[in-house]
Design a protein around this motif. Sequence first.
Motif, short mmCIF file in Angstrom:
data_model
loop_
_atom_site.label_atom_id
_atom_site.label_comp_id
_atom_site.label_asym_id
_atom_site.label_seq_id
_atom_site.Cartn_x
_atom_site.Cartn_y
_atom_site.Cartn_z
N THR A 268 0.86 -1.13 0.02
CA THR A 268 -0.10 0.06 -0.07
C THR A 268 1.01 1.25 0.00
N TYR A 269 1.83 1.22 0.96
CA TYR A 269 2.78 2.43 0.71
C TYR A 269 3.70 2.59 -0.53
N ASN A 270 3.95 1.62 -0.85
CA ASN A 270 4.76 1.63 -2.48
C ASN A 270 3.60 1.97 -3.18
N ASP A 282 -3.97 12.11 -4.75
CA ASP A 282 -4.92 12.70 -4.33
C ASP A 282 -6.21 12.18 -3.40
N ARG A 283 -6.98 12.83 -3.18
CA ARG A 283 -8.02 12.27 -2.08
C ARG A 283 -8.79 11.08 -2.60
N ILE A 284 -9.12 10.98 -3.80
CA ILE A 284 -9.65 9.62 -4.07
C ILE A 284 -8.63 8.32 -3.93
N SER A 285 -7.53 8.61 -4.32
CA SER A 285 -6.30 7.63 -4.25
C SER A 285 -6.10 7.30 -2.92
N GLN A 287 -8.19 7.47 -0.36
CA GLN A 287 -9.18 6.83 0.18
C GLN A 287 -9.16 5.36 -0.23
N LYS A 288 -8.76 5.11 -1.35
CA LYS A 288 -8.92 3.67 -1.91
C LYS A 288 -7.64 2.80 -1.32
N LEU A 293 -5.53 -0.58 3.80
CA LEU A 293 -4.89 -0.80 5.38
C LEU A 293 -6.17 -1.23 6.25
N SER A 294 -7.29 -0.59 5.97
CA SER A 294 -8.50 -0.92 7.08
C SER A 294 -8.50 -2.82 6.90
N SER A 295 -8.12 -3.45 5.90
CA SER A 295 -8.34 -4.77 5.93
C SER A 295 -7.50 -5.64 6.59
#
Length: 412
Positions: A268-270, A282-285, A287-288, A293-295
């Motif tokens: 995810t950080y990569n 941006d905000r959309i990316s 959020q995705k 990370l929430s998983s």
Amino acid sequence: MKNFNVEIAAPVGSFEGLMAAIQGGADSIYFGIDSLNLRSASSFNFKLSDIKKISKICNNHGIKNYLTLNSIIYDEEIKKAKKIIDYSKDFINGIIVSDCSLLEYLKNLSLPVHLSTQLNISNLESLKFFSQYCDVIVLARELSLKQISFISRQIKKHNIKGKSGNIIKLEVFIHGALCMSFSGKCFLSEHTHGKSANRGECLQNCRRPYSIIDDQNNIFKLDNPYILSAKDLSTLSILDKIVKTSVSILKIEGRGRSPEYVKTVVSTYNKALSLINNNSFDRISIQKLNEDLSSVYNRGYWTGHYLSEFVSDWNTDVSGSKSKVIKEYIGDVTNYFRKNSVVEIFVNNSQIVNNDKLLIIGNKTGVVELKIAEIWFENSIILKAEKGNKITLKCNEIVRKNDKVYKIVSRN
């Protein structure tokens, strides 16, 4: 691909975690052995004899490996610590330490030294002093981005070099568990149970629910009883700001976490770094990526001290994880047919159906994610596999006999 000179350091507490870090795209990994590290009681921890194998795996995949030797060390343990260093120095890319006796011992060795956050280096003068002993400094977690940027600029301005003669590098934590105390220097576990957090034995008193009791033994319940339990750090939303501070290494906490945690967080950080590099962050990316990370295991997230903001809800409201999904053990891999890319699984717990998502985890496999398209049992397609069935599934990634198989299910 990220083009700027920044390194993601992944936590590794097992060989499964090591392979997961590689799969996630880590640039380096850090690990501990035996008892002289701050995760000695919460992760598998490797043996001294494992270092050659770890080094070989990392070299084969083009990533660095750092040994963590950062606990408090007593007189009777110095000989052991030096033995570990002497054995490891030819197989590792660096060592993470905090004890001053080891700094002195390492001063004349060519092995790169990283100073642990346990030293709580939080200002330029401390950095100047310690730079004679090291090449990389893991800054105190309590610093703001403004403070980190100042230190980074001063390093360049004054050309502050480490023991190798190269400019000193900075390392910061970007994700993972946070301690309620300064840079992890907590004494609650030691005080109540004789198990020191500074020796890798923390029993996490802070994660328990608490009440207020007055001198008449009246108990006052709190709206949120987890008043000492900090949320986990997540800097995903401010990663672009962190990169601009010119730190060299971005560190992920979690040597006691699962292999899928390591793979998911690192990847995810990569992805975020690639988006920043391509001016697409941006905000959309964000959020995705936050959904990813929430998983995995988390106590809820906040950005720590980086923004110098007062946050009234820095503490979590649960005793464990707030992840949306969990893994449920299903069975074991009994064979893998490379020619046809098919895995054979013995189901010895629960059941699986089409469209279920599986994780296959092993010490050479790492973490393989698989969504079931169809299930074969005794030469026929079935809709549901039951306990006791030996089934085959299409699996394009190589897995191995005895790998563990898990089903991803909703936490609710």
